[in-house]
Design a protein around this motif. Structure first.
Motif, PDB file in Angstrom:
ATOM      1  N   TYR A   1       0.819  -1.202   0.000  1.00 52.00           N
ATOM      2  CA  TYR A   1       0.000   0.000   0.000  1.00 52.00           C
ATOM      3  C   TYR A   1       0.862   1.264   0.000  1.00 52.00           C
ATOM      4  CZ  TYR A   1      -3.877   3.113   1.113  1.00 52.00           C
ATOM      5  OH  TYR A   1      -4.804   4.121   1.089  1.00 52.00           O
ATOM      6  N   ALA A   2       1.986   1.228   0.713  1.00 57.45           N
ATOM      7  CA  ALA A   2       2.896   2.374   0.723  1.00 57.45           C
ATOM      8  C   ALA A   2       3.452   2.624  -0.674  1.00 57.45           C
ATOM      9  CB  ALA A   2       4.030   2.138   1.713  1.00 57.45           C
ATOM     10  N   ILE A   3       3.842   1.549  -1.355  1.00 56.26           N
ATOM     11  CA  ILE A   3       4.343   1.677  -2.727  1.00 56.26           C
ATOM     12  C   ILE A   3       3.238   2.203  -3.634  1.00 56.26           C
ATOM     13  CG2 ILE A   3       5.170   0.378  -4.733  1.00 56.26           C
ATOM     14  CD1 ILE A   3       6.581  -1.515  -2.731  1.00 56.26           C
ATOM     15  N   ALA A   4       2.021   1.677  -3.448  1.00 52.71           N
ATOM     16  CA  ALA A   4       0.890   2.106  -4.278  1.00 52.71           C
ATOM     17  C   ALA A   4       0.612   3.593  -4.105  1.00 52.71           C
ATOM     18  CB  ALA A   4      -0.357   1.293  -3.928  1.00 52.71           C
ATOM     19  N   MET A   5       0.633   4.088  -2.866  1.00 53.53           N
ATOM     20  CA  MET A   5       0.360   5.499  -2.620  1.00 53.53           C
ATOM     21  C   MET A   5       1.453   6.391  -3.214  1.00 53.53           C
ATOM     22  SD  MET A   5      -2.519   6.199  -1.103  1.00 53.53           S
ATOM     23  CE  MET A   5      -3.109   5.091  -2.375  1.00 53.53           C
ATOM     24  N   THR A   6       2.701   5.940  -3.103  1.00 53.21           N
ATOM     25  CA  THR A   6       3.803   6.715  -3.680  1.00 53.21           C
ATOM     26  C   THR A   6       3.688   6.776  -5.198  1.00 53.21           C
ATOM     27  OG1 THR A   6       5.233   6.003  -1.854  1.00 53.21           O
ATOM     28  CG2 THR A   6       6.306   6.959  -3.782  1.00 53.21           C
ATOM     29  N   LEU A   7       3.363   5.645  -5.818  1.00 54.72           N
ATOM     30  CA  LEU A   7       3.212   5.620  -7.272  1.00 54.72           C
ATOM     31  C   LEU A   7       1.956   6.373  -7.711  1.00 54.72           C
ATOM     32  CD1 LEU A   7       4.239   1.945  -8.163  1.00 54.72           C
ATOM     33  CD2 LEU A   7       5.588   4.037  -8.361  1.00 54.72           C
ATOM     34  N   THR A   8       0.923   6.373  -6.866  1.00 52.69           N
ATOM     35  CA  THR A   8      -0.284   7.143  -7.191  1.00 52.69           C
ATOM     36  C   THR A   8       0.036   8.635  -7.217  1.00 52.69           C
ATOM     37  OG1 THR A   8      -1.753   5.477  -6.215  1.00 52.69           O
ATOM     38  CG2 THR A   8      -2.631   7.699  -6.454  1.00 52.69           C
ATOM     39  N   GLY A   9       0.810   9.097  -6.235  1.00 54.54           N
ATOM     40  CA  GLY A   9       1.234  10.492  -6.241  1.00 54.54           C
ATOM     41  C   GLY A   9       2.094  10.806  -7.446  1.00 54.54           C
ATOM     42  N   THR A  10       2.985   9.875  -7.799  1.00 48.20           N
ATOM     43  CA  THR A  10       3.834  10.053  -8.984  1.00 48.20           C
ATOM     44  C   THR A  10       2.986  10.153 -10.245  1.00 48.20           C
ATOM     45  OG1 THR A  10       5.586   8.760  -7.922  1.00 48.20           O
ATOM     46  CG2 THR A  10       5.731   9.049 -10.311  1.00 48.20           C
ATOM     47  N   SER A  11       1.998   9.272 -10.346  1.00 50.79           N
ATOM     48  CA  SER A  11       1.089   9.277 -11.496  1.00 50.79           C
ATOM     49  C   SER A  11       0.327  10.592 -11.573  1.00 50.79           C
ATOM     50  CB  SER A  11       0.108   8.110 -11.384  1.00 50.79           C
ATOM     51  OG  SER A  11      -0.901   8.197 -12.363  1.00 50.79           O
ATOM     52  N   GLY A  12      -0.161  11.057 -10.411  1.00 53.55           N
ATOM     53  CA  GLY A  12      -0.912  12.304 -10.385  1.00 53.55           C
ATOM     54  C   GLY A  12      -0.074  13.492 -10.800  1.00 53.55           C
ATOM     55  N   ASN A  13       1.175  13.538 -10.338  1.00 57.23           N
ATOM     56  CA  ASN A  13       2.039  14.657 -10.689  1.00 57.23           C
ATOM     57  C   ASN A  13       2.424  14.640 -12.161  1.00 57.23           C
ATOM     58  OD1 ASN A  13       2.148  15.945  -8.159  1.00 57.23           O
ATOM     59  ND2 ASN A  13       3.678  14.514  -7.415  1.00 57.23           N
ATOM     60  N   LEU A  14       2.595  13.447 -12.741  1.00 59.37           N
ATOM     61  CA  LEU A  14       2.849  13.398 -14.180  1.00 59.37           C
ATOM     62  C   LEU A  14       1.603  13.822 -14.948  1.00 59.37           C
ATOM     63  CD1 LEU A  14       4.957  12.534 -16.435  1.00 59.37           C
ATOM     64  CD2 LEU A  14       3.442  10.583 -16.711  1.00 59.37           C
ATOM     65  N   SER A  15       0.425  13.456 -14.436  1.00 62.73           N
ATOM     66  CA  SER A  15      -0.819  13.886 -15.080  1.00 62.73           C
ATOM     67  C   SER A  15      -0.931  15.405 -15.078  1.00 62.73           C
ATOM     68  CB  SER A  15      -2.030  13.270 -14.376  1.00 62.73           C
ATOM     69  OG  SER A  15      -2.083  11.874 -14.568  1.00 62.73           O
ATOM     70  N   VAL A  16      -0.496  16.044 -13.965  1.00 62.76           N
ATOM     71  CA  VAL A  16      -0.476  17.505 -13.926  1.00 62.76           C
ATOM     72  C   VAL A  16       0.422  18.038 -15.036  1.00 62.76           C
ATOM     73  CG1 VAL A  16       0.174  19.538 -12.581  1.00 62.76           C
ATOM     74  CG2 VAL A  16      -0.937  17.614 -11.459  1.00 62.76           C
ATOM     75  N   ALA A  17       1.600  17.413 -15.185  1.00 54.19           N
ATOM     76  CA  ALA A  17       2.528  17.833 -16.240  1.00 54.19           C
ATOM     77  C   ALA A  17       1.907  17.652 -17.620  1.00 54.19           C
ATOM     78  CB  ALA A  17       3.826  17.034 -16.132  1.00 54.19           C
ATOM     79  N   LEU A  18       1.162  16.564 -17.812  1.00 54.53           N
ATOM     80  CA  LEU A  18       0.508  16.320 -19.102  1.00 54.53           C
ATOM     81  C   LEU A  18      -0.607  17.325 -19.364  1.00 54.53           C
ATOM     82  CD1 LEU A  18       0.363  12.409 -19.037  1.00 54.53           C
ATOM     83  CD2 LEU A  18       1.818  13.827 -20.484  1.00 54.53           C
ATOM     84  N   PHE A  19      -1.327  17.711 -18.312  1.00 56.34           N
ATOM     85  CA  PHE A  19      -2.357  18.742 -18.476  1.00 56.34           C
ATOM     86  C   PHE A  19      -1.711  20.081 -18.834  1.00 56.34           C
ATOM     87  CE2 PHE A  19      -5.476  15.994 -16.235  1.00 56.34           C
ATOM     88  CZ  PHE A  19      -6.562  16.197 -17.071  1.00 56.34           C
ATOM     89  N   ILE A  20      -0.582  20.390 -18.197  1.00 53.93           N
ATOM     90  CA  ILE A  20       0.136  21.618 -18.529  1.00 53.93           C
ATOM     91  C   ILE A  20       0.626  21.572 -19.974  1.00 53.93           C
ATOM     92  CG2 ILE A  20       2.224  22.965 -18.037  1.00 53.93           C
ATOM     93  CD1 ILE A  20       1.858  22.195 -15.084  1.00 53.93           C
ATOM     94  N   ALA A  21       1.113  20.390 -20.406  1.00 56.00           N
ATOM     95  CA  ALA A  21       1.548  20.230 -21.795  1.00 56.00           C
ATOM     96  C   ALA A  21       0.375  20.426 -22.753  1.00 56.00           C
ATOM     97  CB  ALA A  21       2.169  18.847 -21.990  1.00 56.00           C
ATOM     98  N   SER A  22      -0.789  19.906 -22.381  1.00 54.47           N
ATOM     99  CA  SER A  22      -1.982  20.076 -23.218  1.00 54.47           C
ATOM    100  C   SER A  22      -2.401  21.537 -23.277  1.00 54.47           C
ATOM    101  CB  SER A  22      -3.135  19.222 -22.674  1.00 54.47           C
ATOM    102  OG  SER A  22      -2.848  17.852 -22.787  1.00 54.47           O
TER     103      SER A  22
END
Length: 500
Positions: free
Chosen positions: A110-131
């Motif tokens: 679960y700790a790994i999942a939460m860390t990767l979820t945050g990583t995924s969310g922050n990359l999604s922010v970057a992708l929205f900024i790119a869009s």
């Protein structure tokens, strides 16, 4: 004066370390923020659109929301009995103390999942900024530039989490209003400005299949993944239970309330998207970093599309920040019980009451994993898909124990399911198991190296890593929760007394 929540925490064996500064609205905001209904529905919208189309999206959303509500009820019942930091991990450790391996694995996964979820969310922010850059200026950002933006978002998430409880609580409160107001703005903008409105027949019955699979039923089921991905995160309220007043009530109410609210808001948003989509073909062939940007561009034009994407982008950022809040608290809980190395470092709190070492380890992992996006989008997507699966696997553990060992919950909290408890847990267990299998199946046919679902590989790697740490380190150090309170636990050792 010892509060009721602190008394309960002491009975569970832990000395109160955090100031209880979160109200119901703040705790609800944490779960609501972690779910990120606007962001999850937007970022994964194309998954359901191409796998089942409007029919799969609409019915899949309602069916999955119902089953995720059952899961939330199961979690809330346990959370009310054990309102402590650590959430799923601590619940398993108390439900099945004679099998420390289960709690250890649940905590690490679960700790790994939460860390990767945050990583995924922050990359999604970057992708929205790119869009936003693509829609506004026509400039396409490179993978290196998008990764650099993701690094900056990761670091900013760490800075906000370092400020501590008050900042996160205020941000979560703000997120509720931002999501409600943002959804209203997006729905009205889409329905008013879209040049062509789709018919009810299209929205509720149109089946789209670009997967290559011939089975319509299977294709619709693949579309369910969009709904499940969007609704994960309600249990995050349990991670801040030691920072909430009357946590035995507020945390479970937040777990359930966040799913109910997300179901309703997500349904309104999805219907607006489906009635307003102009061309599924355009979305499939888009060059924008986030496919839903094409839907907005076609439906409302350039200027309003920029506004809509900005609304979603900010909501995505707040959701990603909350994921790091959860991961840092979980590292704290694991270290407290000798289930994680460097106990002193991960339990250290700064003057803002933040477990800063866990926060910045999450940031570091996020930055490292984000680099995979430069080399291979397929590899990065596999890593992030594994986060969604790992969350469901973590959900599965306490619910499985409640199904096969019904008497394992020896202490009842004020939030209890009564005679419906076993039935709801059984339904939750069946659905969680089904989704875990569905998440690793190939989403396209014929299967090749470019469309293979590599999530099974990344999840397998995570599980091997966790088991390896247990064999060579964990089994010698971790024996279960370690009491830190000066008052011995009386009620959690076998009594069947109900807490009011």
């Amino acid at each position: 004066m010892i509060t009721e929540s602190d008394r309960r925490l002491i009975e569970l064996g832990y000395k109160p370390e955090f100031r209880r500064e979160m109200s119901l609205f703040g705790v609800l905001g944490i779960s609501f923020c972690a779910i990120g209904i606007l962001t999850g529905s937007s970022a994964a919208f194309q998954t359901g659109l191409f796998s089942g189309g409007p029919l799969g999206l609409f019915w899949g959303w309602n069916i999955c929301s119902l089953f995720m509500l059952f899961i939330a009820l199961s979690q809330a019942e346990i959370c009310s009995a054990f309102p402590t930091m650590g959430g799923l991990y601590f619940w398993v450790s108390k439900l099945k103390p004679e099998l420390p391996f289960l709690a250890y694995c649940t905590g690490w996964i679960y700790a790994i999942a939460m860390t990767l979820t945050g990583t995924s969310g922050n990359l999604s922010v970057a992708l929205f900024i790119a869009s936003l850059a693509e829609v506004g200026s026509g400039r396409t950002l490179t993978r290196v530039e998008i990764t650099a933006i993701a690094w900056g978002i990761n670091i900013l998430s760490g800075l906000i989490n370092t400020v501590g409880t008050k900042a996160i609580g205020k941000m979560s409160n703000f997120n509720i209003w931002w999501t409600l107001g943002g959804t209203l703005v997006l729905v009205i903008t889409l329905l008013v400005k879209a040049p062509v409105k789709n018919t009810a027949d299209f929205v509720f019955t149109d089946l789209e299949n670009t997967t290559g699979w011939s089975s319509k039923g299977f294709v619709v089921l693949l579309g369910f993944l969009q709904a499940v991905y969007s609704l994960e995160g309600s249990e995050t309220a349990g991670q801040v239970a030691e920072e909430a007043v009357r946590a035995e009530w507020l945390a479970p109410l937040a777990v359930v309330g966040s799913i109910v609210g997300s179901w309703i808001i997500g349904l309104a948003y999805m219907l607006a998207l489906l009635f307003s989509v102009q061309s599924i073909t355009n979305i499939q062939a888009t060059s924008f970093a986030i496919p839903i940007a094409q839907l907005y561009y076609d439906a409302v034009g350039e200027r309003l599309a920029l506004m809509c994407l900005a609304v979603i982008c900010l909501a995505q950022f707040m959701a990603a920040v909350t994921a790091f809040t959860a991961s840092s608290r979980l590292y704290y809980a694991l270290a407290r019980d000798n289930a994680f190395p460097a106990k002193g470092a991960f339990m250290a709190l700064n003057r803002y009451q933040a477990p800063y070492v866990g926060v910045w380890m999450s940031v570091l992992i996020g930055c490292v994993v984000s680099c995979a996006y430069i080399g291979s989008v397929i590899a990065f997507n596999a890593i992030l898909s594994s986060a969604a699966i790992a969350v469901m696997l973590s959900y599965l553990q306490p619910i499985m124990i409640r199904v096969f060992w019904p008497s394992s919950l020896k202490v009842r909290g004020p939030f209890h399911l009564g005679k419906w408890s076993w039935a709801i847990n059984a339904i939750s267990f069946a659905f969680s198991s089904f989704i875990c299998v569905l998440f690793i199946l190939p989403t396209a046919f014929p299967v090749n190296k470019n469309n293979m679902n590599y999530a099974v590989v990344s999840v397998g790697t995570i599980m091997m890593l966790v088991v390896t740490t247990w064999v060579f380190w964990g089994r010698f150090r971790y024996k279960g929760p370690v009491a830190t309170s000066v008052v011995p636990s009386k009620r959690c050792s076998g009594s069947d007394e109900k807490i009011e």
